[in-house]
Write an enzyme that holds these catalytic residues in place. Structure first.
Site, PDB file in Angstrom:
ATOM      1  N   GLN A 209     -55.513  22.700  22.631  1.00 28.18           N
ATOM      2  CA  GLN A 209     -54.299  22.764  21.822  1.00 28.18           C
ATOM      3  C   GLN A 209     -54.210  21.486  20.982  1.00 28.18           C
ATOM      4  OE1 GLN A 209     -52.089  25.892  22.445  1.00 28.18           O
ATOM      5  NE2 GLN A 209     -54.272  26.136  22.830  1.00 28.18           N
ATOM      6  N   ALA A 250     -43.216  28.642  23.301  1.00 29.52           N
ATOM      7  CA  ALA A 250     -44.677  28.612  23.288  1.00 29.52           C
ATOM      8  C   ALA A 250     -45.218  27.915  22.042  1.00 29.52           C
ATOM      9  CB  ALA A 250     -45.222  30.036  23.385  1.00 29.52           C
ATOM     10  N   HIS A 251     -46.541  27.806  21.993  1.00 27.70           N
ATOM     11  CA  HIS A 251     -47.186  27.049  20.918  1.00 27.70           C
ATOM     12  C   HIS A 251     -46.945  27.669  19.539  1.00 27.70           C
ATOM     13  CE1 HIS A 251     -51.117  29.383  22.115  1.00 27.70           C
ATOM     14  NE2 HIS A 251     -50.228  30.177  21.540  1.00 27.70           N
ATOM     15  N   ASN A 252     -46.756  26.771  18.562  1.00 25.76           N
ATOM     16  CA  ASN A 252     -46.597  27.133  17.147  1.00 25.76           C
ATOM     17  C   ASN A 252     -45.289  27.861  16.829  1.00 25.76           C
ATOM     18  OD1 ASN A 252     -49.869  27.515  17.694  1.00 25.76           O
ATOM     19  ND2 ASN A 252     -49.332  26.276  15.911  1.00 25.76           N
TER      20      ASN A 252
END
Length: 340
Positions: A209, A250-252
């Site tokens: 990540q 969560a990511h992004n």
């Protein structure tokens, strides 16, 4: 003790106190030591009437001062000082900050581990057993409780409050006036994996990540919330966002300015949420979708596709007797079958 004059100054950061000019010097010097409900407040406490349903309690209130609208000013007892505002609940919120617990004066505990390259602003407080990594920057008057870990390259603005056991990953950016409550994780590794030919025998391939978490100003993040760093681009939390406990971002994910998110909400990766949205408890939001500005999602709503227009959205069914629910569930399944 807080004087009425101090109280008015605090309230007027958000709205005027309409009858301020009518108050005498003696009334402005009146002191209060807390806040109570209309039925329990004593003559050294502040109270408020935000809901007309509680108007009957106002006439008998023993509060030293009460926040009311102009419509209800005449119902305030003669022994109680009326402070007239357009929005008593907002005024109460502003006033409450004056009576909140204040931590000890700024100091750096000798057990804290601070990298030589870290930049520590003026009047910063760092609690016991904190770990501050290389190139970290802490803005003026920011306070870290015990056992906070901030990894290398992270920048935190001024007047922030970081509670115990918070972990902030490397290279994150946090703005000014941010409050992060106990046990929160910011900038941890997002849930990114690629399947191999047979995950049962050869497992999953971890995706590093590489993004960051960027958090704006005046953000509140509740206890045990997790905000994952971006996979390639950044995870972004806008200004004036408030997030409850036990929320997964969560990511992004991008969350627009002024959005509020209640507990147990889960937001999957790469979702963009607009400004001023209200997201109820235990809402589930799938990944790679967009939610427009000014959307309200009621509790336990499941969002599986983009929402393009402002408004209120709901899903799920309310609780009912189990036997009734089973009959309803059968009919619901029947509705989903192809007609023959």
């Amino acid at each position: 003790m807080i004087t009425i004059e101090q109280l008015i100054t605090q309230i007027e950061q958000r709205q005027p106190v309409i009858n301020k000019a009518e108050l005498s010097a003696e009334q402005l010097c009146q002191q209060l030591d807390g806040i109570g409900s209309l039925t329990t407040a004593n003559d050294t406490q502040l109270s408020f009437l935000a809901d007309p349903r509680y108007l009957s309690s106002l006439a008998d209130s023993q509060a030293g001062a009460v926040l009311v609208t102009a419509n209800h000013r005449q119902q305030v007892p003669a022994s109680t000082l009326a402070l007239v505002v357009a929005n008593p609940y907002l005024a109460y919120a502003s006033a409450s900050q004056l009576f909140a617990y204040q931590s000890a004066s700024s100091r750096i505990h000798p057990s804290a581990v601070i990298a030589d390259s870290a930049i520590i602003g003026e009047q910063v407080s760092i609690g016991a057993f904190c770990v501050i990594g290389e190139q970290v920057q802490l803005g003026a008057r920011t306070a870290l409780a015990a056992h906070v870990t901030i990894e290398a390259g992270t920048r935190i603005g001024s007047d922030c409050v970081i509670k115990s056991q918070v972990v902030i990953g490397h290279d994150c950016t946090i703005g000014d006036h941010v409050r992060v409550h106990a046990g929160t994780s910011i900038g941890s590794e997002g849930f990114g994996f690629a399947p191999t030919n047979d995950p049962s025998t050869t497992g999953w391939e971890r995706i590093a990540q590489l993004g960051r978490v960027i958090i704006g100003d005046h953000v509140r993040i509740g206890s045990q919330t997790c905000i994952d760093r971006g996979a390639i681009d950044d995870t972004v939390i806008g200004n004036h966002v408030i997030i409850d406990n036990l929320v997964q971002v969560a990511h992004n994910v991008h969350i627009g300015d002024g959005t509020a998110i209640a507990a147990h909400t889960g937001i999957a990766g790469s979702t963009h949420i607009g400004k001023r949205c209200i997201i109820g408890g235990a809402v589930g939001i799938t990944g790679h979708i967009e939610i427009a500005d000014d959307v309200t999602l009621s509790g336990m709503t499941m969002v599986t596709k983009s929402i393009k227009q402002a408004g209120s959205y709901s899903s799920g069914t309310a609780a009912m007797p189990t036997a009734n629910w089973r009959r309803a569930a059968v009919r619901f399944r029947q509705l989903g079958r192809d007609e023959r």
